[in-house]
Design a protein around this motif. Structure first.
Motif, mmCIF file in Angstrom:
data_model
loop_
_atom_site.group_PDB
_atom_site.id
_atom_site.type_symbol
_atom_site.label_atom_id
_atom_site.label_comp_id
_atom_site.label_asym_id
_atom_site.label_seq_id
_atom_site.Cartn_x
_atom_site.Cartn_y
_atom_site.Cartn_z
ATOM 1 N N GLU A 40 6.789 22.954 -29.490
ATOM 2 C CA GLU A 40 6.817 21.773 -30.353
ATOM 3 C C GLU A 40 6.004 20.613 -29.803
ATOM 4 O OE1 GLU A 40 10.975 20.927 -30.950
ATOM 5 O OE2 GLU A 40 11.085 22.315 -32.659
ATOM 6 N N GLY A 41 5.704 20.620 -28.536
ATOM 7 C CA GLY A 41 4.916 19.525 -27.974
ATOM 8 C C GLY A 41 5.124 19.389 -26.478
ATOM 9 N N ARG A 42 4.286 18.581 -25.865
ATOM 10 C CA ARG A 42 4.351 18.387 -24.421
ATOM 11 C C ARG A 42 4.031 16.940 -24.087
ATOM 12 N NH1 ARG A 42 1.519 21.769 -19.509
ATOM 13 N NH2 ARG A 42 0.881 19.991 -18.243
ATOM 14 N N HIS A 80 0.866 -1.184 0.000
ATOM 15 C CA HIS A 80 0.000 0.000 0.000
ATOM 16 C C HIS A 80 0.903 1.234 0.000
ATOM 17 C CE1 HIS A 80 -3.512 2.387 2.031
ATOM 18 N NE2 HIS A 80 -3.289 2.768 0.775
ATOM 19 N N VAL A 81 0.814 2.038 -1.049
ATOM 20 C CA VAL A 81 1.599 3.267 -1.162
ATOM 21 C C VAL A 81 0.686 4.449 -0.874
ATOM 22 C CG1 VAL A 81 3.003 4.727 -2.665
ATOM 23 C CG2 VAL A 81 3.107 2.235 -2.889
ATOM 24 N N VAL A 82 1.126 5.328 0.016
ATOM 25 C CA VAL A 82 0.382 6.539 0.343
ATOM 26 C C VAL A 82 1.307 7.723 0.135
ATOM 27 C CG1 VAL A 82 -0.892 7.797 2.118
ATOM 28 C CG2 VAL A 82 -0.991 5.292 2.054
ATOM 29 N N GLY A 83 0.874 8.693 -0.677
ATOM 30 C CA GLY A 83 1.756 9.828 -0.874
ATOM 31 C C GLY A 83 1.284 10.817 -1.921
ATOM 32 N N ASP A 84 2.133 11.820 -2.138
ATOM 33 C CA ASP A 84 1.832 12.930 -3.030
ATOM 34 C C ASP A 84 2.071 12.540 -4.485
ATOM 35 O OD1 ASP A 84 1.521 15.078 -0.899
ATOM 36 O OD2 ASP A 84 3.573 14.424 -0.493
ATOM 37 N N THR A 85 1.053 12.699 -5.315
ATOM 38 C CA THR A 85 1.211 12.494 -6.748
ATOM 39 C C THR A 85 1.747 13.770 -7.392
ATOM 40 O OG1 THR A 85 -0.580 10.884 -6.869
ATOM 41 C CG2 THR A 85 0.014 11.997 -8.913
ATOM 42 N N ILE A 86 2.667 13.603 -8.317
ATOM 43 C CA ILE A 86 3.175 14.715 -9.111
ATOM 44 C C ILE A 86 3.035 14.338 -10.580
ATOM 45 C CG2 ILE A 86 5.185 16.144 -9.681
ATOM 46 C CD1 ILE A 86 6.290 15.455 -6.876
ATOM 47 N N VAL A 87 2.477 15.226 -11.373
ATOM 48 C CA VAL A 87 2.500 15.036 -12.817
ATOM 49 C C VAL A 87 3.700 15.826 -13.349
ATOM 50 C CG1 VAL A 87 1.311 15.399 -15.005
ATOM 51 C CG2 VAL A 87 0.016 14.682 -12.983
ATOM 52 N N ASP A 88 4.681 15.106 -13.867
ATOM 53 C CA ASP A 88 5.871 15.741 -14.429
ATOM 54 C C ASP A 88 5.654 15.961 -15.921
ATOM 55 O OD1 ASP A 88 7.579 15.832 -12.105
ATOM 56 O OD2 ASP A 88 7.694 13.652 -12.248
ATOM 57 N N SER A 89 5.780 17.188 -16.360
ATOM 58 C CA SER A 89 5.561 17.529 -17.766
ATOM 59 C C SER A 89 6.845 18.061 -18.382
ATOM 60 C CB SER A 89 4.463 18.594 -17.897
ATOM 61 O OG SER A 89 3.250 18.133 -17.340
ATOM 62 N N TYR A 90 7.036 17.728 -19.643
ATOM 63 C CA TYR A 90 8.171 18.242 -20.410
ATOM 64 C C TYR A 90 7.616 18.916 -21.663
ATOM 65 C CZ TYR A 90 11.016 15.407 -17.318
ATOM 66 O OH TYR A 90 11.615 14.879 -16.204
ATOM 67 N N THR A 91 7.765 20.220 -21.720
ATOM 68 C CA THR A 91 7.322 20.983 -22.876
ATOM 69 C C THR A 91 8.525 21.229 -23.782
ATOM 70 O OG1 THR A 91 5.545 22.067 -21.639
ATOM 71 C CG2 THR A 91 6.280 23.140 -23.662
#
Length: 523
Positions: free
Chosen positions: A230-232, A200-211
């Motif tokens: 050019e994109g993401r 069971h993992v409990v924690g902060d989600t991060i969406v990492d984006s590269y533009t």
């Protein structure tokens, strides 16, 4: 593992009690001469020292300082005491080797009473130092004699190590595995045992984006860069990718997190579900899903734009998550803390109280540029901070690595500490008997070429956790965790590491070991 050449020399490594029985009391028929030092790197100056010493007596005893008393530099000794002892034992002219667990050789000198004690010329060329005088006083009490070996050229182990640290990761691995009676097949078996374990993992989600952009130029009137979009690409990161690593390793994973009511909510939930992770997301409409967007041009990160709210979750959400923690059946519980609202001084006591009984407890607090402290997760079975996080937690920027690890181990009251040291590998501490060399061991990095180190700590945490549950061995956990980290470093991006990726690391390490056993050396 094939029979090691080390077996040819281990019989020469003795305890003080064994040596006293072998050498007999002073005075004796066969003369004994004793040398003492760190011998982190045995160089030509040492060899000349040994040759001269052996010419003055029948039996040469080389005594070396135990790891716990070496304070030269934050990362010394470079070579652990077991391997340093084997290095000395391999010399034909050295009859016996002794690892001295005192900070000075005085106690063993008085106990063994060698006929002669050999010192390098540098210890007398400018007058007798206080430590050397202490040694001379011990000798004079029973009739022993100090001998100074010629030294027109003085070599420094520290200087040589600082100039070009020797690559001995294979030798360190062999020594550690042989000491713990481990084989490469045993490591492979441990990987198989991970399948089906419940985490069971409990924690902060991060969406990492590269533009991705292309540089156009800049304004002439203001210092403003101009880029072409050019994109993401978006990736699930933070505690979410820890869950993916665990799932990729074969575990059955439940993931509990907090998300905003925005475009990234479904991206995270759908992505984890498709990957086979059972996702339980609490939706907080007052905050956004944490997003970190790196603006990249020509392979360089120009800027990172963070969309987040680091304020604490409210009591209603805290109760909902802690209730789920208490009711979720699992083999291991992982608190993956990125300090984006779930974990803080107010909430952590409730999270600690909610932990079910007989569950393997793991904590990782990746503080980066935020406030966070791994020692707040007290009494856990495994913690995996890096050096910076350890120094931050203890407000200690000066101590060597072993004293730092000792202090963190005691402050966190954990059972196993794996301290990540970047390209230097990891140091693992397994008990609070810090004066005992058995408390620590080091595994060097398995990385051949770093492509992208992002996510290596998440891979280590995941495989170390499953290894500990499957085998109960901190040594296996450290080795497999380090191999998973190496596999992550050798690919671009934070992609979940599979057992097949780790098997490739095991195969590669075994090839190096078998190559050494064939009688050849490494470059």
């Amino acid at each position: 593992m094939a029979s090691s050449l080390n077996d040819l020399y281990k019989h020469k490594i003795k305890t003080a009690e064994e040596l006293r029985e072998i050498l007999g009391p002073y005075p004796r028929e066969k003369k004994v001469i004793m040398c003492h030092g760190v011998f982190d790197v045995v160089h030509p100056g040492h060899v000349r020292h040994f040759i001269y010493a052996k010419s003055k007596a029948d039996i040469l005893v080389a005594s070396l300082t135990a790891d716990k008393h070496i304070t030269k530099g934050k990362f010394r000794p470079h070579v652990p005491e077991d391997l340093r002892a084997l290095n000395l034992a391999a010399f034909e002219l050295i009859d016996y080797v002794l690892v001295d667990h005192e900070d000075k050789p005085l106690k063993n000198m008085a106990y063994l009473q060698p006929d002669f004690f050999a010192k390098g010329y540098e210890y007398v060329s400018g007058g007798l130092p206080q430590k050397t005088q202490e040694e001379a006083d011990i000798l004079s009490e029973y009739g022993g004699e100090m001998i100074f070996t010629p030294g027109d050229i003085v070599y420094s182990s520290s200087s040589l190590i600082n100039l070009a640290p020797p690559s001995i990761k294979t030798e360190k691995l062999m020594t550690l595995m042989e000491k713990n009676e481990l084989t490469f097949d045993g490591l492979r078996d441990a990987l198989k045992k991970m399948a089906g374990l419940k985490v069971h993992v409990v924690g902060d989600t991060i969406v990492d984006s590269y533009t991705q952009t292309a540089m156009i130029g800049g304004q002439t009137k203001t210092p403003t860069m101009s880029v072409h979009y050019e994109g993401r690409t978006d990736y699930i990161g933070g505690a979410g990718v820890v869950a993916k690593h665990l799932r990729a390793a074969g575990a059955d994973v439940t993931f509990t997190t907090v998300l905003g009511d925005d475009q990234f909510k479904n991206f995270v939930i759908d992505g984890l579900t498709e990957f086979g992770v059972e996702c339980h997301a609490v939706i907080d409409r007052t905050r956004p899903t944490t997003n970190k967007n790196a603006i990249v041009a020509g392979g360089y990160r120009l800027l990172k734009i963070d969309t987040l709210d680091n304020n604490s979750i409210n009591d209603e959400i805290l109760t909902e998550i802690t209730d789920r923690v208490a009711k979720t059946s699992c083999d291991a519980l992982v608190y993956s803390d990125f300090r984006h609202g779930i974990f803080n001084k107010r909430t952590i006591p409730a999270f600690l109280k909610a932990v079910p009984e007989n569950v393997f407890k793991v904590a990782d607090s990746q503080v980066a540029s935020r406030w966070g402290n791994i020692t707040e997760f007290k009494g856990f079975d495994l913690i995996t901070p890096n050096e910076r996080e350890a120094r931050f937690a203890l407000a200690d920027q000066d101590s060597g690595i072993r004293p730092l690890a000792s202090s963190l181990y005691d402050a966190s009251q954990c059972k196993t500490l794996i301290l990540k040291l970047g390209d230097r590998g990891v140091l693992t501490c397994t008990n609070n008997e810090h004066e005992d060399s058995e408390s620590f061991f080091v595994v060097d990095s398995f990385v051949d070429r770093v492509v992208d180190a992002v996510g290596s700590g998440d891979a280590l945490l995941s495989y170390a956790t499953l290894s500990m549950i499957a085998t109960g061995s901190s040594v296996i956990a450290t080795i497999l965790g380090s191999m998973a980290a190496a596999a992550e470093c050798e690919v671009d991006g934070n992609f979940p590491i599979t057992p097949e990726d780790v098997l490739k690391q095991i195969d590669r390490a075994q090839r190096f070991v078998d190559f050494d056993h064939s009688g050849h050396g490494q470059d």
